[in-house]
Design a protein around this motif. Structure first.
Motif, PDB file in Angstrom:
ATOM      1  N   LEU A  79      72.513  81.395   9.302  1.00 32.86           N
ATOM      2  CA  LEU A  79      71.402  81.354   8.365  1.00 32.86           C
ATOM      3  C   LEU A  79      70.710  79.995   8.373  1.00 32.86           C
ATOM      4  N   ASP A  80      71.443  78.959   8.724  1.00 32.00           N
ATOM      5  CA  ASP A  80      70.835  77.624   8.795  1.00 32.00           C
ATOM      6  C   ASP A  80      69.682  77.590   9.795  1.00 32.00           C
ATOM      7  N   GLN A  81      69.735  78.439  10.828  1.00 29.53           N
ATOM      8  CA  GLN A  81      68.648  78.474  11.804  1.00 29.53           C
ATOM      9  C   GLN A  81      67.358  78.970  11.169  1.00 29.53           C
ATOM     10  N   LEU A  82      67.452  79.998  10.323  1.00 32.20           N
ATOM     11  CA  LEU A  82      66.263  80.475   9.625  1.00 32.20           C
ATOM     12  C   LEU A  82      65.745  79.419   8.659  1.00 32.20           C
ATOM     13  N   ILE A  83      66.648  78.775   7.946  1.00 22.65           N
ATOM     14  CA  ILE A  83      66.230  77.726   7.010  1.00 22.65           C
ATOM     15  C   ILE A  83      65.477  76.628   7.756  1.00 22.65           C
ATOM     16  N   GLY A  84      65.987  76.241   8.923  1.00 27.15           N
ATOM     17  CA  GLY A  84      65.307  75.225   9.720  1.00 27.15           C
ATOM     18  C   GLY A  84      63.921  75.660  10.156  1.00 27.15           C
ATOM     19  N   GLY A 101      78.618  83.046  -3.315  1.00 32.02           N
ATOM     20  CA  GLY A 101      79.438  81.842  -3.230  1.00 32.02           C
ATOM     21  C   GLY A 101      80.748  81.979  -2.469  1.00 32.02           C
ATOM     22  N   ILE A 102      81.106  83.172  -2.033  1.00 31.45           N
ATOM     23  CA  ILE A 102      82.406  83.352  -1.389  1.00 31.45           C
ATOM     24  C   ILE A 102      82.501  82.543  -0.084  1.00 31.45           C
ATOM     25  N   PHE A 103      81.434  82.535   0.704  1.00 34.72           N
ATOM     26  CA  PHE A 103      81.441  81.842   1.995  1.00 34.72           C
ATOM     27  C   PHE A 103      80.759  80.473   1.937  1.00 34.72           C
ATOM     28  N   LEU A 104      80.299  80.075   0.777  1.00 39.30           N
ATOM     29  CA  LEU A 104      79.408  78.924   0.678  1.00 39.30           C
ATOM     30  C   LEU A 104      80.081  77.588   0.955  1.00 39.30           C
ATOM     31  N   ALA A 105      81.314  77.409   0.523  1.00 42.72           N
ATOM     32  CA  ALA A 105      81.964  76.099   0.649  1.00 42.72           C
ATOM     33  C   ALA A 105      81.966  75.603   2.093  1.00 42.72           C
ATOM     34  N   LYS A 106      82.215  76.498   3.030  1.00 39.13           N
ATOM     35  CA  LYS A 106      82.312  76.105   4.442  1.00 39.13           C
ATOM     36  C   LYS A 106      80.948  75.940   5.103  1.00 39.13           C
ATOM     37  N   LYS A 107      79.914  76.478   4.486  1.00 45.25           N
ATOM     38  CA  LYS A 107      78.597  76.464   5.125  1.00 45.25           C
ATOM     39  C   LYS A 107      77.592  75.551   4.431  1.00 45.25           C
ATOM     40  N   GLU A 109      77.237  72.336   3.777  1.00 47.17           N
ATOM     41  CA  GLU A 109      76.757  71.097   4.405  1.00 47.17           C
ATOM     42  C   GLU A 109      75.731  71.385   5.496  1.00 47.17           C
ATOM     43  N   LYS A 110      75.999  72.396   6.315  1.00 51.82           N
ATOM     44  CA  LYS A 110      75.068  72.752   7.391  1.00 51.82           C
ATOM     45  C   LYS A 110      73.759  73.302   6.820  1.00 51.82           C
ATOM     46  N   LEU A 111      73.842  74.061   5.753  1.00 53.48           N
ATOM     47  CA  LEU A 111      72.637  74.611   5.126  1.00 53.48           C
ATOM     48  C   LEU A 111      71.764  73.492   4.551  1.00 53.48           C
ATOM     49  N   LYS A 112      72.403  72.529   3.926  1.00 55.49           N
ATOM     50  CA  LYS A 112      71.657  71.403   3.342  1.00 55.49           C
ATOM     51  C   LYS A 112      70.967  70.586   4.439  1.00 55.49           C
ATOM     52  N   ALA A 113      71.685  70.371   5.539  1.00 56.73           N
ATOM     53  CA  ALA A 113      71.114  69.607   6.651  1.00 56.73           C
ATOM     54  C   ALA A 113      69.911  70.326   7.263  1.00 56.73           C
ATOM     55  N   ALA A 114      69.927  71.660   7.205  1.00 61.69           N
ATOM     56  CA  ALA A 114      68.830  72.435   7.785  1.00 61.69           C
ATOM     57  C   ALA A 114      67.576  72.412   6.924  1.00 61.69           C
ATOM     58  N   GLY A 115      67.721  72.070   5.621  1.00 58.68           N
ATOM     59  CA  GLY A 115      66.553  71.993   4.756  1.00 58.68           C
ATOM     60  C   GLY A 115      66.652  72.754   3.461  1.00 58.68           C
ATOM     61  N   LEU A 116      67.856  73.249   3.131  1.00 57.95           N
ATOM     62  CA  LEU A 116      68.028  73.964   1.870  1.00 57.95           C
ATOM     63  C   LEU A 116      67.999  72.977   0.709  1.00 57.95           C
ATOM     64  N   TYR A 117      67.188  73.278  -0.306  1.00 60.06           N
ATOM     65  CA  TYR A 117      67.048  72.388  -1.454  1.00 60.06           C
ATOM     66  C   TYR A 117      67.977  72.772  -2.602  1.00 60.06           C
ATOM     67  N   ARG A 118      67.965  74.067  -2.959  1.00 57.70           N
ATOM     68  CA  ARG A 118      68.564  74.477  -4.225  1.00 57.70           C
ATOM     69  C   ARG A 118      69.432  75.708  -4.042  1.00 57.70           C
ATOM     70  N   LEU A 119      70.302  75.926  -5.030  1.00 54.69           N
ATOM     71  CA  LEU A 119      71.252  77.033  -4.968  1.00 54.69           C
ATOM     72  C   LEU A 119      71.327  77.773  -6.287  1.00 54.69           C
ATOM     73  N   ASN A 120      71.375  79.093  -6.196  1.00 53.60           N
ATOM     74  CA  ASN A 120      71.774  79.943  -7.314  1.00 53.60           C
ATOM     75  C   ASN A 120      73.052  80.652  -6.900  1.00 53.60           C
ATOM     76  N   ILE A 121      74.097  80.474  -7.667  1.00 52.41           N
ATOM     77  CA  ILE A 121      75.395  81.071  -7.345  1.00 52.41           C
ATOM     78  C   ILE A 121      75.743  82.091  -8.423  1.00 52.41           C
ATOM     79  N   SER A 122      76.004  83.322  -8.007  1.00 53.06           N
ATOM     80  CA  SER A 122      76.364  84.373  -8.954  1.00 53.06           C
ATOM     81  C   SER A 122      77.812  84.197  -9.386  1.00 53.06           C
ATOM     82  N   LEU A 123      78.047  84.165 -10.684  1.00 55.82           N
ATOM     83  CA  LEU A 123      79.399  83.974 -11.215  1.00 55.82           C
ATOM     84  C   LEU A 123      79.450  84.611 -12.602  1.00 55.82           C
TER      85      LEU A 123
END
Length: 334
Positions: A79-84, A101-107, A109-123
């Motif tokens: 998904l980081d490729q689309l964000i970029g 948020g289940i897979f988010l912890a591992k991804k 940093e890469k998402l932020k580097a690609a250009g992601l600004y903000r997050l909404n996490i369902s909880l």
């Protein structure tokens, strides 16, 4: 024909929500039927390149903000490729993501580097057993790990989306607000919505939010209304005195916010939805590559966008003027 995305009620649309997949690793009770559902075949889903082409056209029509959603967007690879790709489009100023948020912890940093600004996490709950019941098998520890990881990485704001359900999680309001004491989190309580539901079963879990503030007063908390956190969300935000974060109320049913709606939606299979609740859709996929036709379709979608979604009429058992969508939330994009 003007190119700006302005509807007949004068609402300027600068925000596009894009579902990148209808698939999800969870089966939340308000989003999918218990036995799951039939997902779109892969060849029917927009490619990253197709999505970027649509965004490029809309950026020229005034769209500055994009949110990626699903299903669960992080079940889709790279998904980081689309964000970029989106981040490189002139005019796009803000890219955000809604995730369980289940897979988010591992991804993250890469998402932020690609250009992601903000997050909404369902909880929707902080209790492990209850989380498993609401999501039909999810692990709340993985979501909390992701929240911690995103705090460390400096995402701001981080919004936690809590769908309140009567008799399910409405006894956890205080615990969620207490999360904002030591962390710059923005907890948003959301009314349970009748999206894609058959019959009246959703009413049993509907919990209006209009009594949360009075309950805060009863608890002795002093709070004040705040300027909204970054983004275009419909929440009204409040900060308890001494807390780093805020809590917000989103009541699409009991107090709709349609007069300020500035968003359009693009489903994973390439349909424009001018309104979340109604069935109207325009398929844009076959026209990708024809920028003028894409512009025309988005303007047509805006031209039929209703003044409001009329969810309150459905709650009151009054006949709405438009046909409600039969798509579930995971098929539209949360």
């Amino acid at each position: 024909m003007p190119d700006k995305l302005i509807d007949k009620f004068g609402r300027v649309h600068d925000y596009l929500r894009i579902s990148v997949t209808d698939r999800c690793n969870l089966r939340c009770v308000y989003c999918m039927p218990e036995d799951g559902m039939e997902f779109e075949r892969e060849e029917h889903i927009l490619s990253y390149e197709e999505i970027a082409k649509v965004v490029r056209v809309l950026a020229g029509m005034g769209v500055t903000k994009v949110r990626l959603t699903g299903g669960e967007p992080l079940v889709r690879k790279d998904l980081d490729q689309l964000i970029g790709q989106i981040a490189d489009i002139p005019g796009i100023q803000d890219i955000s993501l809604t995730t369980n948020g289940i897979f988010l912890a591992k991804k993250a940093e890469k998402l932020k580097a690609a250009g992601l600004y903000r997050l909404n996490i369902s909880l929707d709950t902080l209790r492990p057993e209850r989380f498993g019941l609401i999501t039909r098998g999810g692990d709340v520890a993985k979501v909390l790990e992701s929240v911690e990881a995103c705090l460390r990485l400096g995402f701001e704001p981080i919004k936690l989306n809590v769908v309140l359900m009567k008799g399910v999680n409405d006894d956890e309001i205080w615990q969620f607000i207490e999360l904002t004491e030591r962390n710059p989190l923005h907890v948003r309580f959301i009314e349970y919505m009748p999206i894609g539901h058959e019959g009246d079963s959703w009413r049993n879990k509907y919990y209006p939010l209009n009594n949360i503030l009075s309950q805060c007063e009863e608890k002795g908390w002093r709070f004040r209304e705040e300027t909204p956190a970054a983004g275009n969300g419909p929440a009204r935000y409040y900060r308890v005195e001494g807390h780093q974060g805020t809590f917000g109320l989103i009541h699409p049913v009991s107090d709709h916010f349609c007069e300020t709606c500035n968003r359009l939606r693009l489903t994973a299979d390439g349909n424009i939805k001018p309104c979340l609740f109604w069935s109207d859709e325009f398929n844009v996929r076959k026209w990708i590559g024809d920028d003028e036709k894409i512009k025309e379709l988005f303007l047509q979608a805006l031209d039929i966008k209703p003044e409001n979604h009329e969810m309150a009429k459905v709650l009151a058992k009054h006949e709405p003027q438009h046909a409600p969508t039969i798509r579930r939330m995971s098929q539209i994009g949360g």
